[in-house]
Design a protein around this motif. Structure first.
Motif, short mmCIF file in Angstrom:
data_model
loop_
_atom_site.label_atom_id
_atom_site.label_comp_id
_atom_site.label_asym_id
_atom_site.label_seq_id
_atom_site.Cartn_x
_atom_site.Cartn_y
_atom_site.Cartn_z
N SER A 1 0.58 -1.72 0.07
CA SER A 1 0.27 -0.04 0.04
C SER A 1 0.80 1.26 -0.24
O SER A 1 0.94 2.64 -0.23
CB SER A 1 -1.07 -0.60 1.00
OG SER A 1 0.04 -0.22 2.32
N SER A 2 1.77 1.14 0.65
CA SER A 2 2.76 2.67 0.96
C SER A 2 3.58 2.82 -0.49
O SER A 2 4.38 3.67 -0.60
CB SER A 2 4.28 2.56 2.01
OG SER A 2 3.31 2.15 3.51
N MET A 3 3.67 2.20 -1.14
CA MET A 3 4.63 1.97 -2.70
C MET A 3 2.84 3.38 -3.52
O MET A 3 3.43 3.46 -4.26
CB MET A 3 4.93 0.36 -3.43
CG MET A 3 5.68 -0.15 -2.46
SD MET A 3 6.24 -1.82 -3.32
CE MET A 3 6.49 -1.41 -4.71
N ARG A 4 1.92 3.05 -3.13
CA ARG A 4 1.06 3.37 -4.11
C ARG A 4 0.62 4.23 -3.61
O ARG A 4 -0.69 5.21 -4.59
CB ARG A 4 0.05 1.83 -4.25
CG ARG A 4 0.75 0.47 -5.38
CD ARG A 4 -0.49 -0.05 -5.50
NE ARG A 4 -0.78 -1.42 -3.80
CZ ARG A 4 -2.54 -1.28 -3.71
NH1 ARG A 4 -2.89 -0.50 -4.21
NH2 ARG A 4 -1.94 -1.93 -1.98
N PHE A 5 0.47 4.51 -2.45
CA PHE A 5 -0.59 5.82 -1.45
C PHE A 5 0.70 6.68 -1.03
O PHE A 5 1.37 5.86 -0.36
CB PHE A 5 -2.02 4.67 -1.19
CG PHE A 5 -1.99 4.21 -1.68
CD1 PHE A 5 -3.34 5.38 -3.01
CD2 PHE A 5 -3.26 3.21 -2.07
CE1 PHE A 5 -4.26 4.42 -3.36
CE2 PHE A 5 -3.66 2.15 -2.78
CZ PHE A 5 -4.35 3.16 -3.76
N GLY B 1 4.89 1.75 9.86
CA GLY B 1 4.03 2.50 8.37
C GLY B 1 3.13 2.82 8.11
O GLY B 1 1.99 1.92 9.18
N LEU B 2 2.35 4.32 8.43
CA LEU B 2 0.89 4.58 8.15
C LEU B 2 0.64 4.81 6.41
O LEU B 2 1.56 5.93 5.93
CB LEU B 2 1.20 6.11 9.41
CG LEU B 2 -0.57 6.52 9.22
CD1 LEU B 2 -1.54 5.33 9.62
CD2 LEU B 2 -0.34 7.53 10.13
N CYS B 3 -0.14 4.82 6.09
CA CYS B 3 -0.79 4.74 4.17
C CYS B 3 -2.05 5.35 5.32
O CYS B 3 -2.73 5.57 5.88
CB CYS B 3 -0.76 3.64 3.82
SG CYS B 3 -1.53 3.72 2.00
N SER B 4 -2.25 6.37 4.12
CA SER B 4 -3.61 7.39 4.69
C SER B 4 -4.99 6.51 3.85
O SER B 4 -5.57 7.24 4.43
CB SER B 4 -3.25 8.67 4.04
OG SER B 4 -2.87 9.09 3.10
#
Length: 452
Positions: free
Chosen positions: A268-272, A380-383
């Motif tokens: 997810s962190s790679m995309r958002f 990690g924190l993806c919004s």
């Protein structure tokens, strides 16, 4: 912009890939497309169309044919498919030695095309089962090939381990032979056990029910009228509306959705965007302290979320507690009872950093970390939350308890091997030394983990 190439191998791997691309398309469709990361990580544009960054591999036509003839079919060109029609007969040696040698150049060329189509290739994801013949054998060949030809690109193996009562008699051989090659050639191994997937599915099914009405299928908590989203669902809008046609339910979809969600959340962190993004580099660097101890246990929570309820602090606290319980693990293990070498917390949704830190401090009081890495946390924190959920938590932990799972696999292997049962089917293709070397590799890894 980091990119990933997905390589599903065998029936199980391709079934998981079909669920994965459904969910990936839904997230891409819901994203602000000005965030090009959401598009480019798993897909590339061809005019108005998009293509998956993938090479689909199977030596039987059944599951591949279902995918290519489904609404997902246009995502894959002919140069992205390596197919056969006779299978590997549940024999690792046939997949590795016969099909590997026969299809090696074709595999190398088709993977090269995908790699060269990336501007910043960061990782390969191998999706395969260890119990059969093609997924285990040809999957082992491919992970070795990637290690030789792309040593600087991270290789993640999502390895589906068979149950003890698996109906493939030779699965103990296939699993051990495959595992020894993963230990040698993968950068990170994400083990998933069929038995754990079944338990998660049964737990969710016991707590929710599906109702069919004029608005379609709605999933509800038993005794409540609030719709929910579960990790076994394929989402409300098939393919995010980006592929024409309807979704057709396939066998094992519910369990395969769990594994698909694992890959969706880990990337997810790679995309958002997010305030504390964690990419593939961070996972490998922080969670693999020693070259061979690279097994990352995964858990996801919540297993289901009320779609119209905000996330109060107490619910976030419960999410962290659940993440370390044995009920949410994707293998049959209890990490709380063992020692952590390292742990990553990958949160999605609108969550306060202060609440995350508070829960990490709380967890430190009841989780045991190795003496040399007491602060072995990566957060990690993806919004952007998963589709249909307000928040989620994926944990990846390098934990000594994986040695128990590996030891169970070793014992099943030894039980067959000491009687030389079914061994002759393999010796037509490989030398007996392969078995001894696989046994030694896994046994020594078990000892390495138990040293801590």
């Amino acid at each position: 912009m980091p990119e990933c190439v997905i390589i599903p191998v065998g029936q199980c791997g391709n079934q998981i890939a079909a669920r994965f691309y459904d969910l990936a398309l839904q997230e891409m469709a819901s994203a602000d497309l000005s965030q090009t990361l959401a598009t480019s990580t798993f897909f590339e544009k061809h005019g108005k169309a998009i293509r998956a960054r993938a090479v689909l591999v199977d030596m039987e036509e059944g599951v591949l044919g279902q995918t290519l003839n489904s609404p997902l079919g246009p995502l894959f060109a002919s140069h992205q498919v390596v197919a056969g029609n006779s299978g590997s007969g549940n024999n690792w040696a046939v997949g590795y030695n016969e099909y590997g040698n026969e299809r090696g150049e074709e595999l190398s060329e088709k993977i090269r095309i995908q790699a060269e189509g990336c501007n910043s290739l960061q990782s390969f994801f191998i999706l395969n089962s260890l119990g059969g013949g093609t997924g285990s054998g040809l999957g082992s060949y491919i992970i070795d090939l990637l290690n030789d030809e792309y040593p600087q690109v991270y290789r993640f193996a999502t390895a589906i381990c068979p149950s003890e009562d698996d109906d493939v008699v030779t699965s103990p051989y296939n699993s051990m032979l495959s595992m020894s090659h993963l230990i040698k050639s993968a950068d990170c191994i994400l083990p998933v056990e069929n038995e754990a997937l079944i338990d998660i599915y049964n737990k969710i099914s016991a707590g929710v029910k599906r109702e069919v009405g004029s608005e379609g299928v709605r999933t509800r908590v038993v005794g409540q009228s609030v719709p929910i989203r579960t990790v076994v669902d394929s989402g409300q809008r098939a393919f995010g509306g980006m592929c024409s046609g309807k979704r057709t339910k396939q066998p094992f979809d519910e369990m395969n959705n769990i594994v698909a969600n694992l890959i969706i959340n880990i990337t997810s962190s790679m995309r958002f965007e997010g305030t504390m993004n964690v990419d593939i580099n961070d996972i490998v660097t922080n969670l693999v302290p020693f070259p061979r101890r690279k097994f990352l246990l995964s858990s996801m929570t919540p297993l289901y979320t009320l779609a119209d309820v905000n996330v109060p602090t107490r619910r976030l606290d419960q999410m962290f507690t659940d993440a370390f319980s044995k009920d949410c693990q994707l293998i049959k293990a209890d990490p709380k009872s063992s020692t952590f070498l390292a742990c990553a917390l990958m949160i999605r949704g609108q969550v306060e950093v202060s609440d995350i830190r508070r829960n990490v401090d709380r967890a430190k009081s009841w989780l045991k970390f190795a003496d040399w890495n007491q602060d072995g946390w990566k957060t990690g924190l993806c919004s952007v939350p998963p589709i249909g959920q307000t928040h989620s938590l994926l944990t990846l932990s390098n934990n000594v308890c994986i040695s128990d799972s590996l030891d169970r696999m070793r014992c099943r292997f030894v039980k067959l091997y000491k009687r030389k049962a079914n061994l002759h089917h393999y010796l037509n293709y490989i030398d007996k030394n392969e078995f001894d070397e696989a046994l030694e590799s896994v046994h020594s890894l078990i000892q390495e983990y138990r040293v801590k």
